[in-house]
Design an enzyme around this catalytic site. Structure first.
Site, short mmCIF file in Angstrom:
data_model
loop_
_atom_site.label_atom_id
_atom_site.label_comp_id
_atom_site.label_asym_id
_atom_site.label_seq_id
_atom_site.Cartn_x
_atom_site.Cartn_y
_atom_site.Cartn_z
N ARG A 1 16.96 -34.72 -14.76
CA ARG A 1 15.87 -34.50 -15.75
C ARG A 1 16.41 -34.48 -17.17
O ARG A 1 15.80 -35.03 -18.08
CB ARG A 1 15.19 -33.15 -15.49
CG ARG A 1 14.19 -33.13 -14.40
CD ARG A 1 13.64 -31.71 -14.24
NE ARG A 1 12.72 -31.39 -15.30
CZ ARG A 1 11.40 -31.59 -15.21
NH1 ARG A 1 10.87 -32.08 -14.14
NH2 ARG A 1 10.61 -31.27 -16.21
N TYR B 1 19.83 -34.95 -2.62
CA TYR B 1 20.30 -36.28 -3.03
C TYR B 1 21.27 -36.13 -4.19
O TYR B 1 21.23 -35.14 -4.92
CB TYR B 1 19.14 -37.21 -3.39
CG TYR B 1 18.12 -36.69 -4.38
CD1 TYR B 1 18.36 -36.76 -5.75
CD2 TYR B 1 16.92 -36.14 -3.95
CE1 TYR B 1 17.42 -36.30 -6.66
CE2 TYR B 1 15.98 -35.67 -4.86
CZ TYR B 1 16.24 -35.75 -6.21
OH TYR B 1 15.31 -35.30 -7.10
N GLU C 1 6.51 -28.96 -29.67
CA GLU C 1 7.14 -28.44 -28.45
C GLU C 1 7.40 -26.94 -28.63
O GLU C 1 7.96 -26.52 -29.63
CB GLU C 1 8.45 -29.19 -28.17
CG GLU C 1 9.38 -28.56 -27.15
CD GLU C 1 8.75 -28.35 -25.76
OE1 GLU C 1 8.05 -29.24 -25.26
OE2 GLU C 1 8.96 -27.25 -25.19
N GLN C 2 7.03 -26.17 -27.60
CA GLN C 2 7.17 -24.72 -27.70
C GLN C 2 8.62 -24.26 -27.70
O GLN C 2 8.97 -23.26 -28.34
CB GLN C 2 6.43 -24.03 -26.56
CG GLN C 2 7.00 -24.36 -25.18
CD GLN C 2 6.31 -23.62 -24.05
OE1 GLN C 2 5.39 -22.84 -24.29
NE2 GLN C 2 6.75 -23.86 -22.83
N ASP D 1 1.07 -33.46 -15.93
CA ASP D 1 0.74 -32.25 -15.17
C ASP D 1 -0.46 -31.51 -15.76
O ASP D 1 -1.15 -30.77 -15.04
CB ASP D 1 1.94 -31.30 -15.14
CG ASP D 1 2.91 -31.61 -14.00
OD1 ASP D 1 2.74 -32.65 -13.34
OD2 ASP D 1 3.84 -30.81 -13.79
#
Ligand SMILES: Cc1cc2nc3c(=O)[nH]c(=O)nc-3n(C[C@H](O)[C@H](O)[C@H](O)COP(=O)(O)OP(=O)(O)OC[C@H]3O[C@@H](n4cnc5c(N)ncnc54)[C@H](O)[C@@H]3O)c2cc1C
Length: 396
Positions: free
Chosen positions: A112, A216, A43-44, A294
């Site tokens: 998230r 929401y 992971e960067q 993605d």
């Protein structure tokens, strides 16, 4: 229940490297480790943190979280959505309501950061190692392995590499050198606002000319997630981390109903994001390199499916690799299973932007009148339009 590794999994003892500790990368790490692989994630970012923003996890994504044994942990912080209301921007009148309350079709409103934390904890509990501060600048696929050029100038050879490194994936560039994104003429702000009175667990979409706003609640229903989209000629950089003055957001929606303007007046921090359209990658794999999430199929957010598709990819990839001893066959099967579905979802999301942004005139009048009539007489017919997205079950 988490899958118990059976003696038949072709992944037992296999080394797999994943680039990217986002939703897709971490879900793949869990799914692969549960099937016996020895997984490391590069992971960067210097540490696993997430910007504050919400995600809708629809039943198709929820099924994957359930199959990975994570549904209870995520449900503990993610309210279950009861409905999506499409509303007129000026008066706030409801044009159409899509009920989401069916017990066999769980739809959750998730932060998230909570999803990432749960996935990262589950990955580490399954033996996955996560190396932060490891940015990959270039990727070369080869029959003897996958070469990674790291940002610190070093080179590393890995075996099977899953590139789940999002929109700007170097691996996608390697596999699809001619693929170029283009600006859609739309930008999105996102923000989160604490409110004193908890909201109902529902999503509201306010549809205005050339603009729409979705809100929401998250967590204990006292934190409101806002995504606001505006059509404009000017370009805004694509990414999650570009701050903008909240006054720009408030000004863009000043003619919306008081429910919206009051909410926007409370925003103290906003991020702006230029919406680009990327073609779905033609080539998802070569040798021992494969794309996921993605990196393979960035989508506009108008169907709330980017993270859901990444979760589906993760599960299907792990299953294909576990069932086939030959990587080339397994990766070809993965692409064949995933690409047509993802391309169809991306296309449907593209079309939804137009539906939300109709300008006052005969088109808007006809579309909204038809929705109001359907809402009154045949609400389930319209809601079923997207059953092919939400009822899909990759875990079955
Ligand atoms: C405003 C907005 C609202 C959205 N709402 C929804 C929704 O309601 N529902 C939904 O399903 N989806 C939604 N999405 C889409 C969803 O967030 C993405 O599709 C999803 O996060 C994709 O997951 P991913 O793992 O492929 O990529 P990401 O989550 O972007 O993760 C990529 C990871 O790779 C790392 N990385 C990148 N480059 C490198 C590198 N070179 N080397 C090492 N590491 C690298 C990054 O730091 C990151 O951790 C929304 C998106 C936006 C912008």
């Amino acid at each position: 229940m988490p899958l118990v590794v059976s003696g038949g999994s072709m992944l037992i003892g296999q080394k797999v490297t994943i680039i990217g500790a986002g939703i897709g990368g971490l879900a793949a790490a869990v799914a692969l480790a549960q099937r016996g692989a020895s997984v490391r994630v590069l992971e960067q970012a210097p540490e696993i943190t997430e910007v504050g923003a919400g995600l809708q996890i629809s039943p198709n994504g929820w099924r994957v979280l359930t199959a990975l044994g994570l549904a209870d942990a995520i449900a503990a912080t993610s309210p279950r959505a009861q409905a999506v209301h499409l509303r007129d921007f000026r008066r706030g009148a409801v044009v159409f309501t899509m009920p989401l309350g069916r017990s066999d079709q769980p739809w959750h409103l998730t932060h998230r950061a909570d999803l990432i934390t749960t996935l990262a904890d589950a990955a580490q509990a399954a033996g996955v190692t996560i190396r932060c501060g490891a940015r990959v600048d270039a990727v070369t696929a080869g029959t003897d392995g996958t070469r990674l050029q790291m940002a610190d100038g070093t080179e590393e050879m890995h075996g099977l590499v899953v590139a789940a490194d999002g929109l700007h994936s170097p691996a996608r560039e390697t596999l699809n050198p001619k693929s170029r994104p283009f600006f859609t003429g739309q930008v999105a702000w996102r923000a989160a606002v604490a409110v004193d009175t908890p909201l109902a667990p529902e999503a509201h979409v306010f549809m205005g000319p050339g603009r729409h706003l979705v809100r929401y609640p998250l967590r204990d229903l006292g934190l409101v997630n806002i995504v606001a989209v505006e059509e404009r000629d000017g370009w805004a950089a694509e990414g999650w981390h570009h701050r903008d003055d909240p006054a720009h957001l408030a000004r863009a929606f000043t003619d919306f109903c008081p429910e919206v303007t009051t909410l926007l007046a409370k925003v103290t921090e906003a991020h702006l994001w230029g919406l680009f359209r990327h073609p779905v990658a033609q080539h998802w794999h070569a040798d021992r390199l494969v794309l996921l999430g993605d990196a393979a199929h960035p989508t506009l957010p108008f169907l709330a499916q980017g993270a859901n598709m990444a979760l589906e990819d993760a599960y299907v990839l792990a299953r294909c690799l576990a069932e086939d001893p030959d990587h080339a066959t397994a990766l070809a099967r993965y692409q064949a299973l995933r690409r047509p579905r993802c391309a169809r979802i991306v296309q449907a999301a593209n079309e939804n932007a137009t539906n939300y942004h109709l300008r006052p005139g005969p088109m808007r009048f006809a579309a909204h009148s038809a929705l109001r009539l359907a809402n009154r007489y045949v609400p389930h017919l319209v809601a079923r339009r997207f059953d092919w997205v939400h009822r899909h079950d990759v875990t079955g």
